[in-house]
Motif scaffolding. Sequence first.
Motif, mmCIF file in Angstrom:
data_model
loop_
_atom_site.group_PDB
_atom_site.id
_atom_site.type_symbol
_atom_site.label_atom_id
_atom_site.label_comp_id
_atom_site.label_asym_id
_atom_site.label_seq_id
_atom_site.Cartn_x
_atom_site.Cartn_y
_atom_site.Cartn_z
ATOM 1 N N ASN A 1 0.815 -1.207 0.000
ATOM 2 C CA ASN A 1 0.000 0.000 0.000
ATOM 3 C C ASN A 1 0.857 1.269 0.000
ATOM 4 O OD1 ASN A 1 -2.424 -1.390 -0.033
ATOM 5 N ND2 ASN A 1 -2.632 -1.403 2.203
ATOM 6 N N ARG A 2 2.016 1.209 0.660
ATOM 7 C CA ARG A 2 2.925 2.374 0.633
ATOM 8 C C ARG A 2 3.371 2.652 -0.796
ATOM 9 N NH1 ARG A 2 5.264 0.205 5.429
ATOM 10 N NH2 ARG A 2 7.064 -0.598 4.277
ATOM 11 N N LYS A 3 3.737 1.588 -1.486
ATOM 12 C CA LYS A 3 4.195 1.746 -2.866
ATOM 13 C C LYS A 3 3.086 2.343 -3.732
ATOM 14 C CE LYS A 3 6.176 -0.858 -6.724
ATOM 15 N NZ LYS A 3 6.606 -2.215 -7.198
ATOM 16 N N ARG A 4 1.860 1.851 -3.534
ATOM 17 C CA ARG A 4 0.712 2.352 -4.309
ATOM 18 C C ARG A 4 0.459 3.828 -3.979
ATOM 19 N NH1 ARG A 4 -2.493 -1.378 -3.074
ATOM 20 N NH2 ARG A 4 -2.622 -2.506 -5.033
ATOM 21 N N PHE A 5 0.588 4.182 -2.706
ATOM 22 C CA PHE A 5 0.340 5.552 -2.272
ATOM 23 C C PHE A 5 1.383 6.503 -2.869
ATOM 24 C CE2 PHE A 5 0.980 9.089 0.629
ATOM 25 C CZ PHE A 5 -0.317 9.519 0.875
ATOM 26 N N VAL A 6 2.642 6.124 -2.835
ATOM 27 C CA VAL A 6 3.725 6.998 -3.291
ATOM 28 C C VAL A 6 3.681 7.202 -4.803
ATOM 29 C CG1 VAL A 6 6.247 7.183 -3.528
ATOM 30 C CG2 VAL A 6 5.232 6.493 -1.344
ATOM 31 N N GLN A 7 3.165 6.220 -5.514
ATOM 32 C CA GLN A 7 3.132 6.315 -6.977
ATOM 33 C C GLN A 7 2.259 7.476 -7.452
ATOM 34 O OE1 GLN A 7 1.854 2.386 -8.095
ATOM 35 N NE2 GLN A 7 3.957 1.604 -8.309
ATOM 36 N N GLU A 8 1.294 7.859 -6.647
ATOM 37 C CA GLU A 8 0.436 8.985 -7.008
ATOM 38 C C GLU A 8 1.041 10.272 -6.435
ATOM 39 O OE1 GLU A 8 -2.257 9.051 -8.855
ATOM 40 O OE2 GLU A 8 -2.229 6.896 -9.254
ATOM 41 N N ASP A 9 1.645 11.095 -7.303
ATOM 42 C CA ASP A 9 2.335 12.303 -6.847
ATOM 43 C C ASP A 9 1.434 13.211 -6.012
ATOM 44 O OD1 ASP A 9 4.557 11.436 -8.143
ATOM 45 O OD2 ASP A 9 4.236 12.659 -9.951
ATOM 46 N N GLN A 10 0.177 13.273 -6.396
ATOM 47 C CA GLN A 10 -0.737 14.197 -5.726
ATOM 48 C C GLN A 10 -0.966 13.827 -4.257
ATOM 49 O OE1 GLN A 10 -1.834 16.961 -7.059
ATOM 50 N NE2 GLN A 10 -2.881 17.514 -5.147
ATOM 51 N N ASN A 11 -0.817 12.548 -3.917
ATOM 52 C CA ASN A 11 -1.082 12.095 -2.546
ATOM 53 C C ASN A 11 -0.175 12.796 -1.536
ATOM 54 O OD1 ASN A 11 -3.091 10.390 -3.387
ATOM 55 N ND2 ASN A 11 -1.823 8.536 -3.365
ATOM 56 N N ILE A 12 1.120 12.801 -1.783
ATOM 57 C CA ILE A 12 2.068 13.401 -0.832
ATOM 58 C C ILE A 12 1.867 14.907 -0.762
ATOM 59 C CG2 ILE A 12 4.526 13.869 -0.430
ATOM 60 C CD1 ILE A 12 5.102 11.055 -1.434
ATOM 61 N N ARG A 13 1.652 15.545 -1.901
ATOM 62 C CA ARG A 13 1.416 16.989 -1.896
ATOM 63 C C ARG A 13 0.179 17.339 -1.070
ATOM 64 N NH1 ARG A 13 2.946 16.766 -7.434
ATOM 65 N NH2 ARG A 13 0.750 16.814 -8.075
ATOM 66 N N SER A 14 -0.862 16.517 -1.192
ATOM 67 C CA SER A 14 -2.102 16.777 -0.446
ATOM 68 C C SER A 14 -1.884 16.657 1.059
ATOM 69 C CB SER A 14 -3.202 15.796 -0.886
ATOM 70 O OG SER A 14 -3.553 16.010 -2.232
ATOM 71 N N LEU A 15 -1.140 15.632 1.472
ATOM 72 C CA LEU A 15 -0.880 15.460 2.907
ATOM 73 C C LEU A 15 -0.092 16.644 3.456
ATOM 74 C CD1 LEU A 15 0.027 11.690 3.470
ATOM 75 C CD2 LEU A 15 -2.167 12.827 3.726
ATOM 76 N N LEU A 16 0.936 17.050 2.737
ATOM 77 C CA LEU A 16 1.769 18.162 3.204
ATOM 78 C C LEU A 16 0.967 19.460 3.234
ATOM 79 C CD1 LEU A 16 5.070 17.291 1.308
ATOM 80 C CD2 LEU A 16 4.684 17.161 3.775
ATOM 81 N N ARG A 17 0.099 19.645 2.268
ATOM 82 C CA ARG A 17 -0.742 20.850 2.256
ATOM 83 C C ARG A 17 -1.675 20.883 3.467
ATOM 84 N NH1 ARG A 17 -5.782 21.301 0.777
ATOM 85 N NH2 ARG A 17 -5.779 19.287 -0.310
ATOM 86 N N ASN B 1 12.836 5.341 -0.712
ATOM 87 C CA ASN B 1 13.567 6.482 -1.279
ATOM 88 C C ASN B 1 12.664 7.425 -2.056
ATOM 89 O OD1 ASN B 1 16.022 5.587 -0.248
ATOM 90 N ND2 ASN B 1 16.431 4.283 -2.047
ATOM 91 N N THR B 2 11.738 6.852 -2.825
ATOM 92 C CA THR B 2 10.851 7.684 -3.643
ATOM 93 C C THR B 2 9.982 8.569 -2.760
ATOM 94 O OG1 THR B 2 10.783 5.944 -5.328
ATOM 95 C CG2 THR B 2 9.092 7.669 -5.437
ATOM 96 N N GLY B 3 9.478 7.978 -1.682
ATOM 97 C CA GLY B 3 8.641 8.739 -0.767
ATOM 98 C C GLY B 3 9.392 9.893 -0.133
ATOM 99 N N ARG B 4 10.636 9.606 0.339
ATOM 100 C CA ARG B 4 11.444 10.674 0.966
ATOM 101 C C ARG B 4 11.731 11.784 -0.032
ATOM 102 N NH1 ARG B 4 14.330 6.240 2.782
ATOM 103 N NH2 ARG B 4 16.026 6.686 1.330
ATOM 104 N N ARG B 5 12.074 11.399 -1.233
ATOM 105 C CA ARG B 5 12.438 12.397 -2.241
ATOM 106 C C ARG B 5 11.255 13.299 -2.579
ATOM 107 N NH1 ARG B 5 14.006 9.120 -5.595
ATOM 108 N NH2 ARG B 5 12.268 9.077 -7.075
ATOM 109 N N LYS B 6 10.075 12.712 -2.700
ATOM 110 C CA LYS B 6 8.896 13.513 -3.037
ATOM 111 C C LYS B 6 8.526 14.455 -1.896
ATOM 112 C CE LYS B 6 6.803 10.499 -6.501
ATOM 113 N NZ LYS B 6 5.585 9.784 -6.939
ATOM 114 N N ILE B 7 8.741 14.019 -0.667
ATOM 115 C CA ILE B 7 8.474 14.904 0.473
ATOM 116 C C ILE B 7 9.430 16.089 0.451
ATOM 117 C CG2 ILE B 7 8.525 15.101 2.993
ATOM 118 C CD1 ILE B 7 7.610 12.185 3.136
#
Length: 563
Positions: free
Chosen positions: A473-489, A515-521
């Motif tokens: 599920n983490r991998k699926r969540f990180v694949q959607e760029d908008q997900n991380i931006r929404s959480l941070l917003r 790594n992908t998750g950290r980088r996007k954050i």
Amino acid sequence: MRREARFVQDSRNTQKLCLEKLSSLISLTHSIKVFAVKWQLIRNKLEELNSGLVVSDQNPAVSGLIKEVMATVDESFDLGRRCVDLSYSGKLLMQSDLDIILAKFQLHVKGLNEIFSSGMLTPLQALIVSKPAPGACKDDIRFYVRDLLTRMRIADSDMKRQALVNLLEVVREDDKYVKIAVELGDLVGVLVGFLDIQEQVIQELSAKIISVIAGFDSYKGALLSSGIIAPLVRVVETGSLEAQKWASRCLMKMTQNADNAWSVSAHGGVTALLKICSGEGSTAELIGPSCKTLRNVAAVEEIKRFMVEEGAVSIFIRLVRSKDDTVQMNSMEFLQVIALGDEITRKMIVKGGGIQALLRILDPLTARSSKSREVALRATENLFFSSASCVEMLVNCGFVDLLLHYLRNGEASVREIALKVATRLCSTSDETKKLLGDAGFISEFMKLLDAKALEVREMAAEALSSMVTVPKNRKRFVQEDQNIRSLLRLLDLEEGNLGYKKFLLSTLMAITGCNTGRRKIMNSEHVKNIEKLAETEISDAKKLIRRLSANRIRSMFSGMWHP
């Protein structure tokens, strides 16, 4: 003819004078401050006589009684005035005189009752006491209710029915009449006695009035002391459908206090109510209160076990399949109560087809109310989520798809319950979380993070933080760029309440494991929101900053040693 007319007129005048004197004496007793108990007893008898003298002045027996009453009233006036003026010669002598007067009035009341019982009087001869106007004083209300009591006690069936109709009207309109009715202890006893009467209408009206009284916690004691439970159970067993309905409502109200459960059971009430719920001819109006009464008495473990042994599980699973929404909801709530903390009963519900019955209510293709579906969702959670095998059965029966449907398309109230249930389902196992992830729940949880209701946002954030503990599920969540931006917003201090943000931070902490998750954050324009939260001494934000900083340092060293 002239002599007869003169006799009638004289009798009417005498009767009118007697009633006036009785009314005046009643008023005088209210102003007497000494020997209060004695005068209260005398006043009660005066009111009975006043309301009971509703007869034709053409009856010789009544005319004779009226003359005796007037003589006693005249004696009482003298005693009353001396008590008001405190001009009596001695307390003991006055007490003796009052006892004598009270005894005389008791004899008058007894004589009037005997005249009524003899059948010498008819309803057509009765004088009707008018219903008090709105806002009437307590004395007027008391006089009216006592008059109704007199009619119930000594009149024929027609007058009894009319008195009950009038009493039902006023107790439904004004709580003050209920209070007065209970204070007149004889009235409750008369109503309870009517429950065993053969005349159907009188029994039904009495059950309705008692149901109104039972709606007040402070008056239930008066009903219990009058022996209400056994007659109610007998009505449930053998009364008309209308009487059964109101008697079962009374039992429902009386058993809201679990202390009364044993009394209902001891008189055979549990068996009678189960019979109603299992009967083909029982109506929804009758099954509803019967089911609620059984749910109340199920608070006693021994009674609950007895009901299970008597086949309650199969009875109520069948009722869950009813076409009536109210019957469905009451049945689902009952099953939850009897299965609480009882693994054996829960297995019986599963074996009896309980899962399939509940999921049928949740089928969008069936015509069911939103309220019924809310109850079905709660019941599914409460009955089956504690067992891994039951959760597996739910999944195999399509429950996950139904849950997702109501998250996406349900009415607001149903969607909120579906979210709560989905959040709880997330906590059952990692395998379940994977199934929810595959079904598309992550995107639905993300949409609900922006809901207007804070409670909805918090549940969605909690469910999401639970979902991403599973690598897939983490991998699926990180694949959607908008997900991380929404959480941070959503972490912006100026947006919303901080309560649900701990779950957002927990989700972000989980995805820093890749790594992908950290980088996007780190690359997001909203990463500063984490720093703002850390500056306000929020520990989870500080932990996330440390995690990101440590990973950044490790990446720098890695770059130095591996050009």
